[in-house]
Design a protein around this motif. Structure first.
Motif, PDB file in Angstrom:
ATOM      1  N   ASP A  32      -4.202  21.948  37.738  1.00 29.90           N
ATOM      2  CA  ASP A  32      -4.557  20.533  37.587  1.00 29.90           C
ATOM      3  C   ASP A  32      -3.520  19.756  36.794  1.00 29.90           C
ATOM      4  O   ASP A  32      -3.238  20.075  35.634  1.00 29.90           O
ATOM      5  CB  ASP A  32      -5.932  20.403  36.932  1.00 29.90           C
ATOM      6  N   ASP A  33      -2.958  18.742  37.427  1.00 30.12           N
ATOM      7  CA  ASP A  33      -1.943  17.857  36.863  1.00 30.12           C
ATOM      8  C   ASP A  33      -0.616  18.552  36.589  1.00 30.12           C
ATOM      9  O   ASP A  33       0.289  17.965  36.000  1.00 30.12           O
ATOM     10  CB  ASP A  33      -2.440  17.128  35.603  1.00 30.12           C
ATOM     11  N   THR A  34      -0.504  19.812  37.021  1.00 28.51           N
ATOM     12  CA  THR A  34       0.792  20.477  37.063  1.00 28.51           C
ATOM     13  C   THR A  34       1.293  20.506  38.503  1.00 28.51           C
ATOM     14  O   THR A  34       2.446  20.178  38.772  1.00 28.51           O
ATOM     15  CB  THR A  34       0.705  21.912  36.496  1.00 28.51           C
ATOM     16  N   LEU A  35       0.403  20.868  39.432  1.00 24.04           N
ATOM     17  CA  LEU A  35       0.724  20.855  40.858  1.00 24.04           C
ATOM     18  C   LEU A  35      -0.163  19.863  41.621  1.00 24.04           C
ATOM     19  O   LEU A  35       0.325  19.053  42.404  1.00 24.04           O
ATOM     20  CB  LEU A  35       0.559  22.258  41.453  1.00 24.04           C
ATOM     21  N   TRP A  36      -1.458  19.972  41.408  1.00 26.43           N
ATOM     22  CA  TRP A  36      -2.442  19.094  42.080  1.00 26.43           C
ATOM     23  C   TRP A  36      -2.681  17.883  41.189  1.00 26.43           C
ATOM     24  O   TRP A  36      -2.974  18.032  40.001  1.00 26.43           O
ATOM     25  CB  TRP A  36      -3.736  19.874  42.296  1.00 26.43           C
ATOM     26  N   ASP A  37      -2.508  16.690  41.772  1.00 26.65           N
ATOM     27  CA  ASP A  37      -2.548  15.455  40.983  1.00 26.65           C
ATOM     28  C   ASP A  37      -3.989  15.089  40.632  1.00 26.65           C
ATOM     29  O   ASP A  37      -4.614  14.238  41.256  1.00 26.65           O
ATOM     30  CB  ASP A  37      -1.871  14.323  41.754  1.00 26.65           C
ATOM     31  N   THR A  38      -4.501  15.738  39.593  1.00 24.75           N
ATOM     32  CA  THR A  38      -5.907  15.591  39.203  1.00 24.75           C
ATOM     33  C   THR A  38      -6.266  14.163  38.860  1.00 24.75           C
ATOM     34  O   THR A  38      -7.308  13.650  39.299  1.00 24.75           O
ATOM     35  CB  THR A  38      -6.209  16.502  37.996  1.00 24.75           C
ATOM     36  N   TYR A  39      -5.436  13.522  38.086  1.00 22.33           N
ATOM     37  CA  TYR A  39      -5.762  12.167  37.626  1.00 22.33           C
ATOM     38  C   TYR A  39      -5.981  11.221  38.806  1.00 22.33           C
ATOM     39  O   TYR A  39      -7.028  10.565  38.906  1.00 22.33           O
ATOM     40  CB  TYR A  39      -4.662  11.643  36.708  1.00 22.33           C
ATOM     41  N   HIS A  40      -5.026  11.154  39.702  1.00 21.34           N
ATOM     42  CA  HIS A  40      -5.131  10.195  40.808  1.00 21.34           C
ATOM     43  C   HIS A  40      -6.158  10.626  41.855  1.00 21.34           C
ATOM     44  O   HIS A  40      -6.886   9.794  42.399  1.00 21.34           O
ATOM     45  CB  HIS A  40      -3.761   9.982  41.450  1.00 21.34           C
ATOM     46  N   ASN A  41      -6.235  11.935  42.140  1.00 23.59           N
ATOM     47  CA  ASN A  41      -7.235  12.412  43.094  1.00 23.59           C
ATOM     48  C   ASN A  41      -8.651  12.158  42.592  1.00 23.59           C
ATOM     49  O   ASN A  41      -9.522  11.687  43.334  1.00 23.59           O
ATOM     50  CB  ASN A  41      -7.041  13.903  43.364  1.00 23.59           C
ATOM     51  N   ASN A  42      -8.886  12.468  41.321  1.00 27.00           N
ATOM     52  CA  ASN A  42     -10.226  12.264  40.763  1.00 27.00           C
ATOM     53  C   ASN A  42     -10.556  10.783  40.648  1.00 27.00           C
ATOM     54  O   ASN A  42     -11.703  10.377  40.877  1.00 27.00           O
ATOM     55  CB  ASN A  42     -10.351  12.942  39.399  1.00 27.00           C
ATOM     56  N   LYS A  43      -9.577   9.974  40.309  1.00 28.31           N
ATOM     57  CA  LYS A  43      -9.827   8.537  40.216  1.00 28.31           C
ATOM     58  C   LYS A  43     -10.234   7.975  41.574  1.00 28.31           C
ATOM     59  O   LYS A  43     -11.147   7.148  41.668  1.00 28.31           O
ATOM     60  CB  LYS A  43      -8.585   7.818  39.687  1.00 28.31           C
ATOM     61  N   GLU A  44      -9.588   8.452  42.609  1.00 22.98           N
ATOM     62  CA  GLU A  44      -9.941   8.023  43.969  1.00 22.98           C
ATOM     63  C   GLU A  44     -11.370   8.425  44.319  1.00 22.98           C
ATOM     64  O   GLU A  44     -12.128   7.636  44.904  1.00 22.98           O
ATOM     65  CB  GLU A  44      -8.954   8.641  44.963  1.00 22.98           C
ATOM     66  N   CYS A  45     -11.761   9.641  43.957  1.00 16.04           N
ATOM     67  CA  CYS A  45     -13.129  10.111  44.207  1.00 16.04           C
ATOM     68  C   CYS A  45     -14.145   9.287  43.422  1.00 16.04           C
ATOM     69  O   CYS A  45     -15.215   8.939  43.948  1.00 16.04           O
ATOM     70  CB  CYS A  45     -13.267  11.573  43.815  1.00 16.04           C
ATOM     71  N   LEU A  46     -13.834   8.993  42.191  1.00 14.38           N
ATOM     72  CA  LEU A  46     -14.746   8.219  41.352  1.00 14.38           C
ATOM     73  C   LEU A  46     -14.928   6.808  41.898  1.00 14.38           C
ATOM     74  O   LEU A  46     -16.028   6.244  41.833  1.00 14.38           O
ATOM     75  CB  LEU A  46     -14.227   8.173  39.919  1.00 14.38           C
TER      76      LEU A  46
END
Length: 231
Positions: free
Chosen positions: A12-26
């Protein structure tokens, strides 16, 4: 030339863009569940949710709360003003959120290029505090799975990063020597300090140029592409 044979890599946030992916889901949840009946805008909602979620993950890493408390309280905190307090309803929204996250595929810039570069020379393992039912799907759907021999999760070890136990567990279960292993991650506390405590070399992905007050990591980079100059 390099002494490393094994790479433990955070997801998370090293390879998979957690911040932007989760923000989109939210934002999708905000629309689907009509959170605008209380919050003036999605950004107003997000500005409350995200810091609280980050705090809960910090508490989870420290062993102060369990998984169920984390997944319930992160949404209960922002849903209570909407009159939603029933745990079953809150967990249903959380499950909807988790389901949505597994479909998102945005990666940290340079992730695939780096993994293609590293794959011929290293054994690579994901080392994550995330939940298996989510991390497995994220890894597969985003195209990251083929690059990794195995994923080691805190749920497997029974303890979270940054505790030494999960790093010892990972070494044993991947048949890796401590002095031939490098931990790559974005979180100073969980990934880098945890590896440092475990006497594993560290490579800190630090795009914001944050300070490291307690110790100097083995390597620090501001982007994934810089790792190719090190490994």
């Amino acid at each position: 030339m390099m002494k490393y044979k094994n790479l433990f890599i955070d997801l998370d946030d090293t390879l998979w863009d957690t911040y932007h992916n989760n923000k989109e889901c939210l934002e999708e949840l905000y629309t689907d569940y009509h959170f605008s009946r209380y919050y003036a805008s999605f950004e107003a909602f997000f500005d409350i949710y995200w810091p609280h979620n980050e705090l809960l993950w910090k508490q989870y890493r420290a062993g102060e709360i369990d998984r169920q408390t984390l997944i319930l309280d992160r949404f209960l905190y922002v849903l209570r003003p909407l009159g939603i307090e029933d745990p079953k309803e809150v967990l249903a929204i959380n499950n909807d959120f988790l389901k949505k996250t597994t479909t998102k595929t945005r990666l940290v810039p340079g992730a695939i290029d780096l993994l293609e570069y590293l794959r011929p020379s290293y054994r690579m393992y994901i080392l994550s505090n995330g939940f298996r039912e989510v991390q497995d799907k994220k890894l597969r759907n985003s195209g990251l799975a083929p690059y990794f021999t195995r994923m080691i999760l805190s749920e497997d070890a029974g303890i979270q990063k940054p505790h030494k136990g999960i790093f010892d567990f990972a070494l044993i279960n991947t048949n890796s020597r401590r002095n031939e292993t490098l931990m790559i991650g974005d979180c100073l506390e969980a990934d880098i300090f945890g590896a440092w405590q475990s006497r594993i070399d560290q490579l800190w992905l630090n795009p914001q140029s944050l300070p490291s007050p307690e110790f100097i990591p083995t390597f620090t980079v501001s982007s994934l592409k810089e790792i190719k100059d090190i490994l």
